[in-house]
Write a protein that holds these residues in place. Structure first.
Motif, PDB file in Angstrom:
ATOM      1  N   ARG A 134       0.813  -1.211   0.000  1.00 21.91           N
ATOM      2  CA  ARG A 134       0.000   0.000   0.000  1.00 21.91           C
ATOM      3  C   ARG A 134       0.853   1.271   0.000  1.00 21.91           C
ATOM      4  O   ARG A 134       0.472   2.275  -0.601  1.00 21.91           O
ATOM      5  CB  ARG A 134      -0.921  -0.002   1.232  1.00 21.91           C
ATOM      6  N   HIS A 143      -9.290   0.737  -3.047  1.00 15.28           N
ATOM      7  CA  HIS A 143      -8.916   0.403  -1.664  1.00 15.28           C
ATOM      8  C   HIS A 143      -9.471   1.455  -0.703  1.00 15.28           C
ATOM      9  O   HIS A 143     -10.035   1.120   0.348  1.00 15.28           O
ATOM     10  CB  HIS A 143      -7.391   0.329  -1.518  1.00 15.28           C
ATOM     11  N   SER A 163      -4.512  -7.641   2.549  1.00 16.52           N
ATOM     12  CA  SER A 163      -4.675  -8.466   1.345  1.00 16.52           C
ATOM     13  C   SER A 163      -5.024  -9.918   1.643  1.00 16.52           C
ATOM     14  O   SER A 163      -5.295 -10.681   0.724  1.00 16.52           O
ATOM     15  CB  SER A 163      -3.396  -8.413   0.499  1.00 16.52           C
ATOM     16  N   TYR A 164      -5.013 -10.302   2.926  1.00 17.08           N
ATOM     17  CA  TYR A 164      -5.312 -11.700   3.259  1.00 17.08           C
ATOM     18  C   TYR A 164      -5.909 -11.741   4.654  1.00 17.08           C
ATOM     19  O   TYR A 164      -5.414 -11.074   5.574  1.00 17.08           O
ATOM     20  CB  TYR A 164      -4.039 -12.543   3.180  1.00 17.08           C
ATOM     21  N   GLY A 313      -9.172 -11.245   1.676  1.00 13.21           N
ATOM     22  CA  GLY A 313      -8.614 -10.118   2.412  1.00 13.21           C
ATOM     23  C   GLY A 313      -9.167 -10.037   3.816  1.00 13.21           C
ATOM     24  O   GLY A 313      -9.908 -10.909   4.279  1.00 13.21           O
ATOM     25  N   SER A 338      -0.780  -5.253  -1.985  1.00 12.18           N
ATOM     26  CA  SER A 338      -2.133  -4.902  -1.564  1.00 12.18           C
ATOM     27  C   SER A 338      -3.158  -5.828  -2.214  1.00 12.18           C
ATOM     28  O   SER A 338      -2.880  -6.554  -3.175  1.00 12.18           O
ATOM     29  CB  SER A 338      -2.434  -3.446  -1.922  1.00 12.18           C
ATOM     30  N   LEU A 339      -4.369  -5.786  -1.671  1.00 12.32           N
ATOM     31  CA  LEU A 339      -5.468  -6.611  -2.167  1.00 12.32           C
ATOM     32  C   LEU A 339      -5.726  -6.299  -3.645  1.00 12.32           C
ATOM     33  O   LEU A 339      -5.858  -5.131  -4.020  1.00 12.32           O
ATOM     34  CB  LEU A 339      -6.724  -6.321  -1.350  1.00 12.32           C
ATOM     35  N   THR A 344     -11.089  -6.270  -4.333  1.00 16.37           N
ATOM     36  CA  THR A 344     -11.513  -5.114  -3.553  1.00 16.37           C
ATOM     37  C   THR A 344     -12.882  -4.630  -4.026  1.00 16.37           C
ATOM     38  O   THR A 344     -13.781  -4.345  -3.219  1.00 16.37           O
ATOM     39  CB  THR A 344     -10.482  -3.980  -3.685  1.00 16.37           C
TER      40      THR A 344
END
Length: 472
Positions: A134, A143, A163-164, A313, A338-339, A344
């Motif tokens: 990020r 995001h 992200s997880y 995420g 990041s996701l 997202t």
């Protein structure tokens, strides 16, 4: 000049030298002597070995294994069940088309065409991945939109997205809990919380599962110890970490009692709402809404986007003062890509559907209650779990003396799959805490029809009877 006079002069001279100089000089002399002896020992001539002796030593050497030997039949990861279709209400497992009771698809969002269209549009606009954390060109406008949406949905100041889901919990805990801090946790916490505690290196005290009285006893004992050393107590921060609905048991935490204890004994409380988020409460806001506990009394709410939201995420919500700290201290946030934008966008769309259709939470509640009543009728199992929880655990009432419970449950699971009902056996890794008892884990979804729930319970009962009769 006589030698006696020289000796007396030397003694007088030594008496004028500061004592610490003598100690330091003596230490240096001993250190030089030790280095000299060690070098001579290392340079000594070792007897040469013949080729035959070298070969014999190599042949006889047995290195210690890096991991303990594992029997394939006793480890779930070494014989996975193969899924060959899209996951949804039905799923193909090992070539069998089954009713899906194993996926955490509580609200039926997996396979939603509306969510899929949103994800496809995001892929066309942003591509597949973000390719950066990020703080390093990994922050995309979606995001920020999701974080704003989560904060608004939970009626709190700020949210942060990871992200997880597993990383969220395991990173958020050590961002606040540090060495010498004291953390009180339920003995049945999930694996991600356990890993977060390991990373924090805090002092951990476990209380009995869902037992507020046992927690109070531990807090009372701790208060007595702190009274003996007030200065040390003033530097010790205390935390309480629980789950809204426990993954390992399906039980709901007694939140009002826990909040009362936190006020009395000055604890900071974190709640993992991975299961209860999007499940409990009139609007799906989780265990706080279910009990009517003001969310500002909870220091931080953590959760996963993997279950009810049907994406990938995790997130944390709370006051801006609490959440902003993670943007520089949450390892999973700072150092992981990041996701992906399409996931997202899918999560944001799921939240929009939840806000648009709040009646879906009552529908899920009714399905859970119906499934709970049916499962209680099974003669070979006892049921664990809060009645309104979408996660149910079935434990065998009786186990033949010579049989292994985990193996029996796997035979029952395989038999159910052969009869077109997909159920799974709970799996746990070895940790410092006592692993929960093996069980059949049932996941309830709003997409299940009444007749399907009835049929699934009948199949589970029939397959269990067949397996148990074959081992007696």
């Amino acid at each position: 000049m006589s030698s006696k006079f020289i000796f007396l002069e030397s003694v007088d001279l030594l008496s004028t030298i500061p004592q610490y100089h003598l100690v330091l000089g003596t230490f240096l002399l001993l250190w030089v002597a030790w280095l000299t002896v060690k070098r001579r020992y290392n340079n000594r001539q070792l007897p040469e070995l013949s080729n035959d002796e070298v070969e014999r030593k190599i042949a006889n050497w047995q290195p210690e294994p890096l991991v303990k030997p594992i029997e394939k039949k006793y480890h779930h990861a070494l014989k996975p069940k193969l899924v060959s279709t899209k996951v949804g209400k039905r799923i193909t497992v090992n070539g069998k088309d089954c009713l899906n009771l194993g996926t955490h698809n509580y609200l039926g969002f997996v396979g939603s065409s509306e969510i899929e269209d949103t994800a496809i549009a995001a892929i066309e606009k942003y591509g597949v991945g973000s390719c950066g954390p990020r703080g390093f060109y990994g922050t995309v406008d979606v995001h920020l939109e999701l974080e704003e949406k989560l904060a608004k949905f939970m009626e709190l100041e700020e949210a942060i997205v990871y992200s997880y889901g597993f990383t969220t919990i395991a990173s958020a805990i050590p961002a606040y809990c540090k060495r010498r801090d004291l953390v009180f946790v339920d003995e049945k916490i999930n694996f991600s919380i356990q890993k977060g505690l390991d990373a924090s290196r805090s002092n951990v005290k476990y209380f009995k599962h869902n037992d507020a009285d046992n927690l109070k006893n531990l807090l009372t004992q701790q208060a007595e110890e702190e009274n003996k050393n007030p200065k040390r107590a003033a530097k010790t921060r205390k935390f309480l970490i629980v789950e809204g609905i426990y993954m390992n048991t399906g039980e709901i935490c007694p939140l009002p009692d826990l909040v009362k204890l936190c006020r009395e004994y000055k604890l900071r409380i974190f709640i993992d709402e991975s299961i209860s988020f999007g499940v409990l409460g009139k609007h799906g806001r989780g265990v706080t809404e279910h009990f009517g506990v003001p969310r500002h009394e909870i220091d931080m709410i953590m959760g996963s986007l993997d279950w009810a939201v049907a994406s990938i995420g995790g997130f944390c919500v709370g006051s801006s003062y609490i959440i902003e700290h993670q943007r520089l201290s949450g390892l999973g946030y700072c150092f992981s890509a990041s996701l992906p934008p399409f996931l997202t966008s899918a999560a944001t769309k799921s939240l929009q559907i939840m806000e648009r259709n709040p009646e879906i939470f009552d529908t899920l509640k009714q399905k859970c209650l119906q499934f709970d009543a049916r499962l209680k009728e099974l003669t070979s199992f006892c049921l664990s779990g809060f009645a309104e929880s979408p996660v149910k655990h079935l434990y065998l009432k009786e186990i033949p003396n010579h049989a292994d419970e985990w193996e029996l449950l796997n035979l029952i699971s395989d038999k159910c799959i052969d009869n077109n009902i997909a159920v799974i056996v709970s799996a746990y890794l070895e940790t410092e805490t006592t692993p929960p008892r093996s069980s059949l884990r049932i996941c309830v979804s709003v997409v299940l029809e009444d007749v399907e729930i009835k049929h699934a319970c009948q199949v589970i009962e029939k397959c269990t009877e067949a397996v148990l009769s074959s081992v007696k």
